[in-house]
Design a protein around this motif. Structure first.
Motif, PDB file in Angstrom:
ATOM      1  N   ALA A  10     -38.675  21.440 -59.974  1.00 47.16           N
ATOM      2  CA  ALA A  10     -37.404  22.169 -59.913  1.00 47.16           C
ATOM      3  C   ALA A  10     -36.335  21.408 -60.673  1.00 47.16           C
ATOM      4  O   ALA A  10     -36.385  20.184 -60.783  1.00 47.16           O
ATOM      5  N   THR A  11     -35.379  22.150 -61.220  1.00 43.60           N
ATOM      6  CA  THR A  11     -34.166  21.570 -61.785  1.00 43.60           C
ATOM      7  C   THR A  11     -32.965  22.244 -61.132  1.00 43.60           C
ATOM      8  O   THR A  11     -33.067  23.370 -60.630  1.00 43.60           O
ATOM      9  N   ALA A  12     -31.824  21.572 -61.157  1.00 41.28           N
ATOM     10  CA  ALA A  12     -30.610  22.151 -60.587  1.00 41.28           C
ATOM     11  C   ALA A  12     -29.402  21.483 -61.224  1.00 41.28           C
ATOM     12  O   ALA A  12     -29.500  20.378 -61.781  1.00 41.28           O
ATOM     13  N   SER A  13     -28.252  22.149 -61.133  1.00 41.39           N
ATOM     14  CA  SER A  13     -27.029  21.593 -61.704  1.00 41.39           C
ATOM     15  C   SER A  13     -25.815  22.066 -60.922  1.00 41.39           C
ATOM     16  O   SER A  13     -25.868  23.066 -60.193  1.00 41.39           O
ATOM     17  N   TYR A  14     -24.721  21.317 -61.098  1.00 39.85           N
ATOM     18  CA  TYR A  14     -23.454  21.677 -60.453  1.00 39.85           C
ATOM     19  C   TYR A  14     -22.307  21.114 -61.278  1.00 39.85           C
ATOM     20  O   TYR A  14     -22.371  19.960 -61.720  1.00 39.85           O
ATOM     21  N   VAL A  15     -21.282  21.931 -61.512  1.00 39.03           N
ATOM     22  CA  VAL A  15     -20.050  21.438 -62.124  1.00 39.03           C
ATOM     23  C   VAL A  15     -18.887  21.835 -61.218  1.00 39.03           C
ATOM     24  O   VAL A  15     -18.921  22.896 -60.570  1.00 39.03           O
ATOM     25  N   ALA A 248     -42.016  21.225 -85.132  1.00 36.26           N
ATOM     26  CA  ALA A 248     -42.194  22.670 -84.969  1.00 36.26           C
ATOM     27  C   ALA A 248     -42.943  23.033 -83.698  1.00 36.26           C
ATOM     28  O   ALA A 248     -42.888  24.182 -83.241  1.00 36.26           O
ATOM     29  N   GLU A 249     -43.653  22.071 -83.108  1.00 38.32           N
ATOM     30  CA  GLU A 249     -44.418  22.337 -81.893  1.00 38.32           C
ATOM     31  C   GLU A 249     -43.566  22.265 -80.627  1.00 38.32           C
ATOM     32  O   GLU A 249     -44.043  22.607 -79.539  1.00 38.32           O
ATOM     33  N   LEU A 250     -42.323  21.820 -80.759  1.00 35.78           N
ATOM     34  CA  LEU A 250     -41.450  21.689 -79.595  1.00 35.78           C
ATOM     35  C   LEU A 250     -40.890  23.039 -79.184  1.00 35.78           C
ATOM     36  O   LEU A 250     -40.493  23.851 -80.023  1.00 35.78           O
ATOM     37  N   GLN A 251     -40.860  23.265 -77.875  1.00 34.76           N
ATOM     38  CA  GLN A 251     -40.225  24.478 -77.357  1.00 34.76           C
ATOM     39  C   GLN A 251     -38.713  24.371 -77.449  1.00 34.76           C
ATOM     40  O   GLN A 251     -38.025  25.330 -77.810  1.00 34.76           O
ATOM     41  N   MET A 252     -38.184  23.179 -77.130  1.00 28.67           N
ATOM     42  CA  MET A 252     -36.741  22.991 -77.086  1.00 28.67           C
ATOM     43  C   MET A 252     -36.438  21.508 -77.172  1.00 28.67           C
ATOM     44  O   MET A 252     -37.238  20.660 -76.771  1.00 28.67           O
ATOM     45  N   VAL A 253     -35.257  21.176 -77.694  1.00 26.41           N
ATOM     46  CA  VAL A 253     -34.742  19.806 -77.691  1.00 26.41           C
ATOM     47  C   VAL A 253     -33.475  19.793 -76.852  1.00 26.41           C
ATOM     48  O   VAL A 253     -32.576  20.621 -77.060  1.00 26.41           O
ATOM     49  N   VAL A 254     -33.401  18.864 -75.891  1.00 24.35           N
ATOM     50  CA  VAL A 254     -32.197  18.691 -75.082  1.00 24.35           C
ATOM     51  C   VAL A 254     -31.704  17.267 -75.310  1.00 24.35           C
ATOM     52  O   VAL A 254     -32.224  16.312 -74.747  1.00 24.35           O
ATOM     53  N   PRO A 293     -29.604  16.840 -67.788  1.00 22.23           N
ATOM     54  CA  PRO A 293     -30.164  17.689 -66.726  1.00 22.23           C
ATOM     55  C   PRO A 293     -29.394  18.986 -66.496  1.00 22.23           C
ATOM     56  O   PRO A 293     -30.001  20.001 -66.148  1.00 22.23           O
ATOM     57  N   VAL A 294     -28.071  18.978 -66.700  1.00 22.98           N
ATOM     58  CA  VAL A 294     -27.318  20.233 -66.576  1.00 22.98           C
ATOM     59  C   VAL A 294     -27.790  21.219 -67.637  1.00 22.98           C
ATOM     60  O   VAL A 294     -28.042  22.394 -67.356  1.00 22.98           O
ATOM     61  N   THR A 295     -27.938  20.739 -68.868  1.00 23.30           N
ATOM     62  CA  THR A 295     -28.381  21.609 -69.957  1.00 23.30           C
ATOM     63  C   THR A 295     -29.825  22.045 -69.764  1.00 23.30           C
ATOM     64  O   THR A 295     -30.177  23.206 -70.016  1.00 23.30           O
ATOM     65  N   LEU A 296     -30.668  21.131 -69.309  1.00 27.27           N
ATOM     66  CA  LEU A 296     -32.061  21.469 -69.024  1.00 27.27           C
ATOM     67  C   LEU A 296     -32.147  22.583 -67.996  1.00 27.27           C
ATOM     68  O   LEU A 296     -32.944  23.518 -68.124  1.00 27.27           O
ATOM     69  N   ASP A 297     -31.293  22.513 -66.981  1.00 25.15           N
ATOM     70  CA  ASP A 297     -31.313  23.522 -65.921  1.00 25.15           C
ATOM     71  C   ASP A 297     -30.749  24.855 -66.390  1.00 25.15           C
ATOM     72  O   ASP A 297     -31.282  25.917 -66.064  1.00 25.15           O
ATOM     73  N   ILE A 302     -37.994  27.740 -68.334  1.00 24.17           N
ATOM     74  CA  ILE A 302     -38.888  26.951 -67.492  1.00 24.17           C
ATOM     75  C   ILE A 302     -40.281  27.555 -67.594  1.00 24.17           C
ATOM     76  O   ILE A 302     -40.629  28.511 -66.905  1.00 24.17           O
ATOM     77  N   THR A 303     -41.072  27.001 -68.501  1.00 23.38           N
ATOM     78  CA  THR A 303     -42.427  27.522 -68.703  1.00 23.38           C
ATOM     79  C   THR A 303     -43.405  26.368 -68.780  1.00 23.38           C
ATOM     80  O   THR A 303     -43.029  25.210 -68.882  1.00 23.38           O
ATOM     81  N   GLY A 304     -44.669  26.700 -68.765  1.00 22.24           N
ATOM     82  CA  GLY A 304     -45.707  25.684 -68.891  1.00 22.24           C
ATOM     83  C   GLY A 304     -46.246  25.583 -70.298  1.00 22.24           C
ATOM     84  O   GLY A 304     -47.332  25.067 -70.508  1.00 22.24           O
TER      85      GLY A 304
END
Length: 326
Positions: A10-15, A248-254, A293-297, A302-304
């Protein structure tokens, strides 16, 4: 004996609710909305005020993580809080969070690795989980940067915002559920004074007037930009080469959400399309260790599937990149 791994469940965030605009900052320091946006890409940031400190932000993330993972607080065995803006030098902010969550079975401690904190914290938690002694761990990055700012210094104060984000790791014996694919953590202490905050000077004499004081946040902006846009992309390239992944194989960069111009430059140097770079810095500013982690959330799927690259860099100078699967 079975090998133990850690999976990210799980991930979570709060501002905080208080939004501070560029125009509001321009009213108290020599700057403008145009200057801030053109140099940083930041439009707004959130500030915690006197009813919220770092442990409060972290606790709210902890509550969200427990709810998402359908766990009770007493099932948590480990709490790591990464922060450079703790409630106090002691006790650890993580200890305060443990108490507020009533996570009575959890060992808790802080990690100070500045803007690389979340990556460093995940790495530490992974090694502890591999020991087999911990079932569930909270890794939370929380920062109230606003309390450490010099509001006469527009080269620093306009960048920063407050917030918290985190991840919940759970024990698994299934290797393909392991969240960590590869990592590379580094430190260059020869440039430690490039960024500093909260320094406490030694005594000069024994006197009744002695009282501890700390300094405000400071950064050498040009040196930070050079470090973030040269050293960091090279670390990322080396990590990908060692792990035998192409960009190119990366889903996302944070990346660390330092400012939009740094993220854009890193993107260019990696030769990747910008739509693969998750970013929240326009809305939340630089939240130090909490930015990743805020950006990740908030911004990543959220996939495998394909791996996600995390890259944190900041005071120390500490920098770390990590390939993970969600």
């Amino acid at each position: 004996m079975m090998t133990t791994f850690a999976k990210l469940t799980a991930t979570a965030s709060y501002v905080p609710g208080r939004i501070v605009t560029n125009d509001e900052l321009a009213a108290v320091m020599p700057t403008t909305d145009d200057w801030i946006v053109s140099h940083t890409g930041i439009h707004t940031r959130h500030y915690a005020f006197d009813d919220e400190n770092t442990s409060d932000l972290a606790t709210k993330v902890g509550i969200k993580l427990l709810k998402k993972a359908a766990l009770t607080a007493d099932e948590i065995d480990l709490i790591i809080v990464t922060t450079i803006t703790p409630d106090a030098l002691t006790p650890a902010t993580a200890s305060v969070v443990q108490g507020k969550l009533n996570a009575k079975n959890a060992v808790a401690f802080d990690v100070s690795a500045a803007c690389a904190g979340f990556v460093f914290g995940l790495s530490i938690a992974d090694k502890m989980m591999r020991s087999g002694q911990f079932r569930h761990a909270l890794v939370i990055s929380a920062e109230v940067n606003s309390k450490m700012m010099d509001f006469t210094d527009r080269t620093s104060a306009v960048f920063f915002g407050d917030g918290a984000g985190g991840a919940l790791l759970s024990q698994t014996q299934v290797e393909n559920e392991e969240f960590l694919i590869a990592e590379k953590l580094q430190t260059d202490g020869t440039r430690a004074q490039t960024i500093h905050s909260g320094r406490i000077v030694p005594l000069t004499e024994v006197a009744s007037t002695n009282y501890p004081t700390t300094d405000a946040f400071f950064q050498d902006g040009r040196a930070v930009f050079e470090f973030a846009t040269t050293t960091v992309p090279e670390q990322i390239k080396q990590l990908l080469a060692d792990a035998k992944y192409a960009p190119a194989e990366l889903q996302m960069v944070v990346c660390h959400q330092a400012n939009l111009r740094i993220i854009e430059t890193i993107c260019t140097k990696l030769g990747m399309p910008f739509d693969k770079f998750a970013h929240t810095v326009e809305r939340f500013g630089n939240m130090s260790s909490a930015g990743i982690p805020v950006t990740l959330d908030q911004e990543t799927p959220i996939t495998g599937g394909q791996p996600i690259l995390l890259s944190g860099f900041g005071a120390g100078l500490n920098y770390g990149s990590m390939l993970i699967r969600m």
